[in-house]
Each structure stands twice: as structure tokens, then as C-alpha cells.
Motif scaffolding. Structure first.
Motif, PDB file in Angstrom:
ATOM      1  N   GLY A  47     -11.198   0.501   0.256  1.00 50.15           N
ATOM      2  CA  GLY A  47     -10.908  -0.005   1.588  1.00 50.15           C
ATOM      3  C   GLY A  47     -10.623   1.120   2.561  1.00 50.15           C
ATOM      4  N   VAL A  48     -11.132   1.008   3.782  1.00 47.62           N
ATOM      5  CA  VAL A  48     -10.966   2.047   4.798  1.00 47.62           C
ATOM      6  C   VAL A  48      -9.987   1.584   5.867  1.00 47.62           C
ATOM      7  N   ILE A  49      -8.888   2.311   5.978  1.00 45.02           N
ATOM      8  CA  ILE A  49      -7.879   2.070   7.013  1.00 45.02           C
ATOM      9  C   ILE A  49      -8.079   3.138   8.082  1.00 45.02           C
TER      10      ILE A  49
ATOM     11  N   ARG B 293       1.203  -2.360  -4.836  1.00 45.90           N
ATOM     12  CA  ARG B 293       0.049  -3.190  -5.202  1.00 45.90           C
ATOM     13  C   ARG B 293      -1.249  -2.408  -5.118  1.00 45.90           C
ATOM     14  N   MET B 294      -1.363  -1.540  -4.116  1.00 39.44           N
ATOM     15  CA  MET B 294      -2.549  -0.707  -3.931  1.00 39.44           C
ATOM     16  C   MET B 294      -2.105   0.718  -3.634  1.00 39.44           C
TER      17      MET B 294
ATOM     18  N   VAL C  28       0.852  -1.189   0.000  1.00 35.92           N
ATOM     19  CA  VAL C  28       0.000   0.000   0.000  1.00 35.92           C
ATOM     20  C   VAL C  28       0.888   1.240   0.000  1.00 35.92           C
ATOM     21  N   TYR C  29       0.633   2.148  -0.951  1.00 36.47           N
ATOM     22  CA  TYR C  29       1.368   3.411  -1.000  1.00 36.47           C
ATOM     23  C   TYR C  29       0.363   4.552  -0.965  1.00 36.47           C
TER      24      TYR C  29
ATOM     25  N   ALA D 202     -12.032  11.835  -6.998  1.00 36.44           N
ATOM     26  CA  ALA D 202     -11.099  12.363  -7.995  1.00 36.44           C
ATOM     27  C   ALA D 202     -10.243  11.288  -8.664  1.00 36.44           C
ATOM     28  N   TYR D 203     -10.283  10.052  -8.138  1.00 39.48           N
ATOM     29  CA  TYR D 203      -9.363   9.020  -8.640  1.00 39.48           C
ATOM     30  C   TYR D 203      -9.915   7.655  -8.249  1.00 39.48           C
ATOM     31  N   ASP D 204      -9.461   6.647  -8.919  1.00 39.36           N
ATOM     32  CA  ASP D 204      -9.888   5.279  -8.621  1.00 39.36           C
ATOM     33  C   ASP D 204      -8.996   4.692  -7.527  1.00 39.36           C
ATOM     34  N   TRP D 205      -9.217   5.153  -6.310  1.00 41.68           N
ATOM     35  CA  TRP D 205      -8.399   4.731  -5.172  1.00 41.68           C
ATOM     36  C   TRP D 205      -8.679   3.290  -4.796  1.00 41.68           C
ATOM     37  N   ASP D 206      -7.658   2.622  -4.280  1.00 41.42           N
ATOM     38  CA  ASP D 206      -7.849   1.304  -3.678  1.00 41.42           C
ATOM     39  C   ASP D 206      -8.228   1.426  -2.213  1.00 41.42           C
ATOM     40  N   VAL D 207      -7.580   2.358  -1.515  1.00 44.88           N
ATOM     41  CA  VAL D 207      -7.789   2.512  -0.074  1.00 44.88           C
ATOM     42  C   VAL D 207      -7.732   3.989   0.315  1.00 44.88           C
TER      43      VAL D 207
END
Length: 237
Positions: free
Chosen positions: A168-170, A116-117, A83-84, A135-140
Motif C-alpha cells: 500500500g502507498v501512503i 496490524r501493518m 500502521v507502524y 528487502a522485506y515483506d512490507w505492508d505499506v
């Protein structure tokens, strides 16, 4: 930072079942990524999802993003992160990094397999969160949420919106920097005790988040073996 103690603590957590390790470029005066990288040697890297963050306040030109990310991978002793995140976004920072091509940069590092995400961590108002989310196709996304912050920052409504969009919510600051474990109004403690005798304040605060289907990961800063063991017990029940 006591490096041997920190490495031992991280490995204790992983051995106990923790599967997500969060760090960032500036944590502990820049030492956190190096210590995490060392802790994840000897087979530990393969057992966890590893997350770190781009320090967007240090980005002044497009090539800064690649330079910083390459430095982070070197410190973490890995060729990729799971995750970045764009770190600590608010309205002004998001506008700035967008102008510098941050979203294209995220596309590239993801396509190359070096992340990866991709996502963002957030500190601003709810309307800004919704704008960034769309604004973007976020993963998390990574947001501050706890018993006291349901109507602050991203808000619980924002958490639900992220979940609806498949993001995904962190959760960070689940105990409000430890404040939720230290004191509570007597009426609250009485309610806690009447419901489930002996359950700790930390336990209640974590369960408030774990009951939310949108919450994917709960981050918890742990400083002692006792805190690690308590958190492992809570999340295992």
C-alpha cells in the motif's frame, strides 16, 4: 500546540469522514502523539486507522525499539496501532536499523498484534527506495509525491512498483507543504480554469494523486476548520 483546538480539529475531520490519522514520535516537540491519543478517546479510536513511526535516529541498541514503541502506545492511549513505520528511511538509516534487528522487531510486534501493518516512510533516491522495498515483506510504504515530485525521491515509477508488489502507498506532502496551493504559472492556472472552472489548485493537486490506482492513502496537514472542510469536500466528490 493549542490542545483543545487540535483535538477539536481532529474530531471534526473524523466526524466528516477521515479514517486515517498519522502521527510520529517527534512531531510538535513530542506532543503530537499525546494530543492524538486524547483526541481518539470517547469512541474515536475505533473509527480510524492509527499510524505512528519509530524514530530510527534514536535507536542505538536493539532494546531501544521496544522502549520507544511502548512509550508511543502509552502516549497514544492504545494497546496497538494499525500502521507502524520506520520513520524517514534513507540508505544509511536503513542499514543501521537492519543491523540492530529492526525487521525482526517488526515481525514480532505484528505477530503480537501491537501493529496490524508495518512499513516505512522514505526520503532518499529512487534506487534506494527499490532496494528497501525488496528487502522485506512490507505492508505499506509512505512516500513524498505530488505534481512536482513525479521524478524525485521514490518517483512515480517507484510508486507503481510498490503497487505491483501489493504494498500500500501512503502519500505525504501532496501539496508540497502548501506550495501548490499558493502560486502557479499563469499558463497552468489558465489550463485549470479552461478544464473545470472554479476548481482550486489544491483540488487539482489531490486529484493528480487520486487518479493513481496504486495510491492507498493521501495525507494532508490541516491547521484550520476551513482547511478540514475544504479537504472533506474535495475527497467527497
Amino acid at each position: 500546540v493549542n490542545r483543545p483546538a487540535a483535538i477539536s480539529l481532529i474530531r471534526r475531520a473524523i466526524d466528516g469522514g477521515v479514517t486515517y490519522i498519522d502521527t510520529a514520535y517527534g512531531y510538535h516537540g513530542g506532543q503530537s502523539e499525546r494530543i492524538v491519543g486524547e483526541a481518539l478517546l470517547d469512541g474515536y479510536r475505533e473509527r480510524v486507522l492509527l499510524a505512528t513511526k519509530l524514530p530510527v535516529w534514536l535507536v542505538e541498541k536493539p532494546e531501544d525499539m521496544e522502549r520507544l514503541f511502548s512509550e508511543q502506545l502509552e502516549k497514544l492511549r492504545t494497546d496497538h496501532v494499525d500502521v507502524y513505520l520506520l520513520h524517514a528511511l534513507d540508505q544509511e538509516r536503513f542499514a543501521k536499523v537492519c543491523e540492530l534487528g529492526a525487521l525482526d522487531f517488526l515481525d514480532r510486534v505484528k505477530a503480537e498484534g501491537r501493529a496490524r501493518m508495518v512499513g516505512f516512510s522514505f526520503h532518499d533516491e529512487a534506487d534506494v527506495f527499490r532496494n528497501i522495498l525488496s528487502a522485506y515483506d512490507w505492508d505499506v510504504c509512505q512516500v513524498q509525491m505530488n505534481l512536482l515530485d513525479e521524478h524525485r525521491q521514490a518517483t512515480m515509477e517507484g510508486v507503481r512498483l510498490a503497487g505491483e508488489r501489493g504494498v500500500g502507498v501512503i502519500v505525504m506532502e501532496p501539496l508540497r507543504g502548501g506550495a501548490l496551493t499558493k502560486t502557479a504559472p499563469r499558463q497552468i492556472d489558465a489550463l485549470y480554469e479552461a478544464c473545470v472552472p472554479g476548481r482550486s489548485r489544491a483540488d487539482w493537486a489531490f486529484r493528480y494523486l487520486l487518479d493513481r490506482p496504486e495510491v492507498t492513502v493521501v495525507l494532508s496537514g490541516m491547521s484550520t476548520p476551513e482547511q478540514v472542510d475544504e479537504n472533506l469536500r474535495i475527497f467527497d466528490t
